[in-house]
Design an enzyme around this catalytic site. Structure first.
Site, PDB file in Angstrom:
ATOM      1  N   ASP A  96       0.818  -1.214   0.000  1.00  0.00           N
ATOM      2  CA  ASP A  96       0.000   0.000   0.000  1.00  0.00           C
ATOM      3  C   ASP A  96       0.852   1.265   0.000  1.00  0.00           C
ATOM      4  O   ASP A  96       0.540   2.247  -0.670  1.00  0.00           O
ATOM      5  CB  ASP A  96      -0.836  -0.038   1.296  1.00  0.00           C
ATOM      6  CG  ASP A  96      -2.111   0.759   1.198  1.00  0.00           C
ATOM      7  OD1 ASP A  96      -2.475   1.145   0.083  1.00  0.00           O
ATOM      8  OD2 ASP A  96      -2.739   0.989   2.246  1.00  0.00           O
ATOM      9  N   LYS A 179     -10.754   7.528   9.867  1.00  0.00           N
ATOM     10  CA  LYS A 179     -10.669   7.765   8.418  1.00  0.00           C
ATOM     11  C   LYS A 179      -9.201   7.771   8.010  1.00  0.00           C
ATOM     12  O   LYS A 179      -8.481   8.735   8.241  1.00  0.00           O
ATOM     13  CB  LYS A 179     -11.316   9.106   8.023  1.00  0.00           C
ATOM     14  CG  LYS A 179     -11.541   9.156   6.515  1.00  0.00           C
ATOM     15  CD  LYS A 179     -11.382  10.524   5.908  1.00  0.00           C
ATOM     16  CE  LYS A 179     -10.009  10.865   5.463  1.00  0.00           C
ATOM     17  NZ  LYS A 179      -9.433  10.087   4.369  1.00  0.00           N
ATOM     18  N   PRO A 180      -8.751   6.670   7.390  1.00  0.00           N
ATOM     19  CA  PRO A 180      -7.354   6.649   6.933  1.00  0.00           C
ATOM     20  C   PRO A 180      -7.188   7.504   5.681  1.00  0.00           C
ATOM     21  O   PRO A 180      -8.175   7.889   5.053  1.00  0.00           O
ATOM     22  CB  PRO A 180      -7.114   5.167   6.615  1.00  0.00           C
ATOM     23  CG  PRO A 180      -8.462   4.604   6.323  1.00  0.00           C
ATOM     24  CD  PRO A 180      -9.471   5.416   7.097  1.00  0.00           C
ATOM     25  N   GLU A 182      -6.672   8.495   1.876  1.00  0.00           N
ATOM     26  CA  GLU A 182      -7.280   7.822   0.728  1.00  0.00           C
ATOM     27  C   GLU A 182      -6.312   6.895  -0.006  1.00  0.00           C
ATOM     28  O   GLU A 182      -6.718   5.882  -0.549  1.00  0.00           O
ATOM     29  CB  GLU A 182      -7.942   8.799  -0.254  1.00  0.00           C
ATOM     30  CG  GLU A 182      -7.221  10.108  -0.529  1.00  0.00           C
ATOM     31  CD  GLU A 182      -7.574  11.203   0.474  1.00  0.00           C
ATOM     32  OE1 GLU A 182      -7.075  11.116   1.612  1.00  0.00           O
ATOM     33  OE2 GLU A 182      -8.306  12.131   0.115  1.00  0.00           O
ATOM     34  N   LEU A 248     -16.322  24.398  19.047  1.00  0.00           N
ATOM     35  CA  LEU A 248     -15.729  24.283  20.392  1.00  0.00           C
ATOM     36  C   LEU A 248     -15.429  22.839  20.764  1.00  0.00           C
ATOM     37  O   LEU A 248     -15.751  22.373  21.853  1.00  0.00           O
ATOM     38  CB  LEU A 248     -16.651  24.931  21.434  1.00  0.00           C
ATOM     39  CG  LEU A 248     -16.845  26.433  21.277  1.00  0.00           C
ATOM     40  CD1 LEU A 248     -17.838  26.968  22.287  1.00  0.00           C
ATOM     41  CD2 LEU A 248     -15.518  27.161  21.427  1.00  0.00           C
ATOM     42  N   GLU A 254      -1.470  17.161  14.749  1.00  0.00           N
ATOM     43  CA  GLU A 254      -0.091  16.708  14.485  1.00  0.00           C
ATOM     44  C   GLU A 254       0.190  17.060  13.028  1.00  0.00           C
ATOM     45  O   GLU A 254      -0.287  16.369  12.122  1.00  0.00           O
ATOM     46  CB  GLU A 254       0.027  15.194  14.708  1.00  0.00           C
ATOM     47  CG  GLU A 254      -0.249  14.753  16.132  1.00  0.00           C
ATOM     48  CD  GLU A 254       0.870  15.112  17.090  1.00  0.00           C
ATOM     49  OE1 GLU A 254       1.963  15.475  16.620  1.00  0.00           O
ATOM     50  OE2 GLU A 254       0.640  15.048  18.306  1.00  0.00           O
ATOM     51  N   GLY A 256       2.729  19.349   9.851  1.00  0.00           N
ATOM     52  CA  GLY A 256       3.966  19.204   9.086  1.00  0.00           C
ATOM     53  C   GLY A 256       5.222  19.525   9.894  1.00  0.00           C
ATOM     54  O   GLY A 256       5.170  20.081  10.989  1.00  0.00           O
ATOM     55  N   CYS A 288       7.406  13.011   8.999  1.00  0.00           N
ATOM     56  CA  CYS A 288       7.168  14.370   9.512  1.00  0.00           C
ATOM     57  C   CYS A 288       8.288  14.807  10.451  1.00  0.00           C
ATOM     58  O   CYS A 288       8.628  15.975  10.528  1.00  0.00           O
ATOM     59  CB  CYS A 288       5.838  14.407  10.244  1.00  0.00           C
ATOM     60  SG  CYS A 288       5.705  13.099  11.477  1.00  0.00           S
ATOM     61  N   GLU A 386       8.296  22.447   3.580  1.00  0.00           N
ATOM     62  CA  GLU A 386       8.362  21.005   3.813  1.00  0.00           C
ATOM     63  C   GLU A 386       8.313  20.276   2.471  1.00  0.00           C
ATOM     64  O   GLU A 386       7.319  20.357   1.752  1.00  0.00           O
ATOM     65  CB  GLU A 386       7.172  20.559   4.683  1.00  0.00           C
ATOM     66  CG  GLU A 386       7.225  19.078   5.024  1.00  0.00           C
ATOM     67  CD  GLU A 386       5.976  18.576   5.740  1.00  0.00           C
ATOM     68  OE1 GLU A 386       4.854  18.914   5.326  1.00  0.00           O
ATOM     69  OE2 GLU A 386       6.138  17.809   6.710  1.00  0.00           O
ATOM     70  N   LYS A 456       4.399  25.841  16.995  1.00  0.00           N
ATOM     71  CA  LYS A 456       4.237  26.707  15.820  1.00  0.00           C
ATOM     72  C   LYS A 456       3.342  25.994  14.772  1.00  0.00           C
ATOM     73  O   LYS A 456       2.355  25.350  15.141  1.00  0.00           O
ATOM     74  CB  LYS A 456       5.599  27.115  15.260  1.00  0.00           C
ATOM     75  CG  LYS A 456       6.517  27.762  16.314  1.00  0.00           C
ATOM     76  CD  LYS A 456       7.705  28.490  15.708  1.00  0.00           C
ATOM     77  CE  LYS A 456       8.686  27.648  14.986  1.00  0.00           C
ATOM     78  NZ  LYS A 456       9.905  28.314  14.540  1.00  0.00           N
ATOM     79  N   GLY A 459       1.647  22.285  14.852  1.00  0.00           N
ATOM     80  CA  GLY A 459       0.434  21.879  15.551  1.00  0.00           C
ATOM     81  C   GLY A 459       0.543  21.952  17.056  1.00  0.00           C
ATOM     82  O   GLY A 459       1.432  22.597  17.607  1.00  0.00           O
TER      83      GLY A 459
END
Ligand code: NAD
Length: 483
Positions: A96, A179-180, A182, A248, A254, A256, A288, A386, A456, A459
């Site tokens: 994959d 949700k992985p 695509e 809210l 998490e 780049g 990352c 990045e 920063k 995240g």
């Protein structure tokens, strides 16, 4: 084909089913560019069904209602099943994502099992506290699960990064809709079958495969979702955080990274070279927390550039199923195209390509040579942005303060690292680096007990460690009058 052991369907409320629209998406083997099967392409109705199934499981209390020790027992069974099914997990993740099988077995499988084991231990630590207060009252706190967690994950470490959300969320008694990405849905679907075998009740973990803009967006906006745990790019994360902010909802982001790896003049050069190469080729640079920006003390600059020019072309690049391979293909053709664009830009920006700098033509796969680029200015786009591929930029510095300024000069702050034999300098510089994790004299030292996450534009929130568990709970205070 991948489908002898997994369903290419959605997993909702303990049932395998096609998407509401009947749509399917191709799954591509990045080592050949060929379609190897299809999975269901979920739509908004499927997101609704998955959230409803999760909510129903939460209300039934068959998971949150267990004691921490009972949940721990089941999480240990998940870990055991991961180890027992290592061959199949390696096969799927390699097909994959293009991961080299040897590394996948060593890193992805082991880290996943260890995360479930670690979180099993944490599940038994969900204690509250009693508080002695000057009231005639007995006051205590409880740690409660949040409810439905939407876990949205990226393509590069599908299994590890979904586990870093699902394991602590389950340990704390939550229910999950995953949700992985695509491009890389297979391990998520395989894990769903392991959750079933481990005895996790129906609806506690649901998996919906499909596009980010449809199914991801539907989960972000869904009123039934109580927390969003997102890993991905800074641009999508910024959007996800704003949607969550409007509602809210608690989020972890998490995002780049673009870490600097600093080599001081007192470094052990031989050790440093190993860490430098690992830092930028690991997972074909789709990491990352990789170290794509090398900053070298001027007295060592020419030496290190020369060593890299010799050593990097020796790194074994090849088919993921070859046990000798260290660097496999990138996960999708668009990622190689992005790397090509950045390397072309580096040439325009005055960079000197020391090695690599081109695609590899192998079986129609998405390969790019590990590439080292020297002499770019600190404000060049190639240094600042990045790239997320097997590309290392190398820049000289003159003083410790300059190295720290250069390391901190991008918008990102996920990881950072330094090579030095001076202990005082190690602590002094680590203190000044703007990053969620700082490695000294090696790279990518990770463990489920060590929290990681960004500052920063990388995240906020932390995965791994007790910090992750805490982020899947809320504190309730109970104050009982003694009058
Ligand atoms: P991405 O942002 O394109 O996608 C991440 C996930 O978000 C995918 O599941 C995608 O389908 C989904 N998504 C896309 N649009 C959405 C929307 N509108 N609403 C909700 N969900 C949506 O990221 P990617 O290309 O899969 O992953 C690479 C990025 O992830 C890099 O920037 C990398 O640094 C970052 N990353 C960060 C960490 C970390 O721990 N900080 C770990 C791995 C990867």
């Amino acid at each position: 084909m991948f489908d002898n052991n997994i369903h290419g369907q959605l997993f909702i409320g303990g049932q395998w089913r096609d998407s509401d629209s009947g749509g399917r998406t191709d799954v591509i083997d990045p080592s050949t560019g060929r379609v190897i099967g299809t999975v269901a392409d979920a739509d908004v109705a499927d997101a609704d069904a998955a959230v409803a199934a999760a909510k129903d499981a939460f209300v039934r209390d068959e998971w949150a209602g267990l004691s921490g020790r009972e949940r721990a027992g089941i999480l240990h069974r998940v870990a055991d099943l991961v180890r027992e099914n290592a061959d199949e997990i390696v096969r799927l993740e390699s097909l994959d994502v293009g991961k080299p099988v040897a590394l996948c077995r060593q890193v992805d499988v082991v880290t996943t099992a260890e995360q479930y084991e670690y979180c099993a231990a944490l599940a038994q630590t969900l204690d509250g506290a009693t508080r002695k207060v000057p009231l005639n009252a007995f006051a205590y706190t409880r740690r409660e699960p949040l409810g439905v967690v939407a876990a949205i994950t990226p393509f590069n470490f599908p299994l590890i990064l979904s586990t870093s959300k699902i394991a602590p969320a389950l340990a704390a008694g939550n229910v999950v809709v995953h949700k992985p990405a695509e491009d890389t849905p297979l391990s998520a679907l395989f894990m769903a079958s392991l959750f079933e075998q481990a005895g996790i009740p129906a609806g506690v973990v649901n998996v919906v495969t499909g596009s980010g803009s449809v199914i991801g967006e539907a989960l972000l906006k869904h009123p039934g979702v109580d927390k969003i745990a997102f890993t991905g790019s800074t641009s999508i994360g910024r959007h996800a955080a704003s949607v969550a902010g409007e509602a809210l909802k608690p989020v972890t982001m998490e995002l780049g990274g673009n870490a600097a790896h600093i080599v001081f003049e007192d470094a052990d050069v031989e050790k440093a070279i190993g860490a430098i190469i690992k830092g930028f080729v690991f997972n074909t640079g789709q990491f990352c927390m990789g170290g794509p920006r090398l900053l070298v003390a001027r007295p060592l600059y020419d030496t290190i550039v020369r060593i890299l020019a010799d050593a990097v072309p020796e790194v074994p690049v090849g088919a993921p199923r070859d046990p000798e391979t260290v660097v496999g293909p990138m996960a999708a053709d668009r990622h190689v195209k992005k790397v090509e664009e950045y390397v072309a830009l580096a040439r325009q920006e005055g960079g000197r390509v020391i090695c690599g700098g081109e695609r590899i033509d192998l079986n129609g796969g998405y390969y790019y040579k590990p590439t080292v680029i020297a002499d770019l200015a600190n404000d060049s786009r190639v240094v600042q942005e990045e790239i997320f591929g097997p590309v290392l930029t190398v820049q000289p510095f003159d003083t410790e303060d300059e190295a720290i300024d250069m390391a901190n000069c991008t918008p990102y702050g996920l990881a950072s690292g330094l090579q030095t034999t001076d202990l005082a300098r190690a602590h002094r510089v680590a203190d000044k680096l703007q990053a969620g994790i700082v490695w000294v004299n090696d790279w990518a030292m990770l463990d489920p007990a060590i929290p990681f996450g960004g500052v920063k534009d990388s995240g906020f929130g932390r995965e791994y460690g007790p910090e992750a568990l805490a982020s899947y709970t809320k504190v309730k205070s109970v104050v009982v009058s003694l009058d």
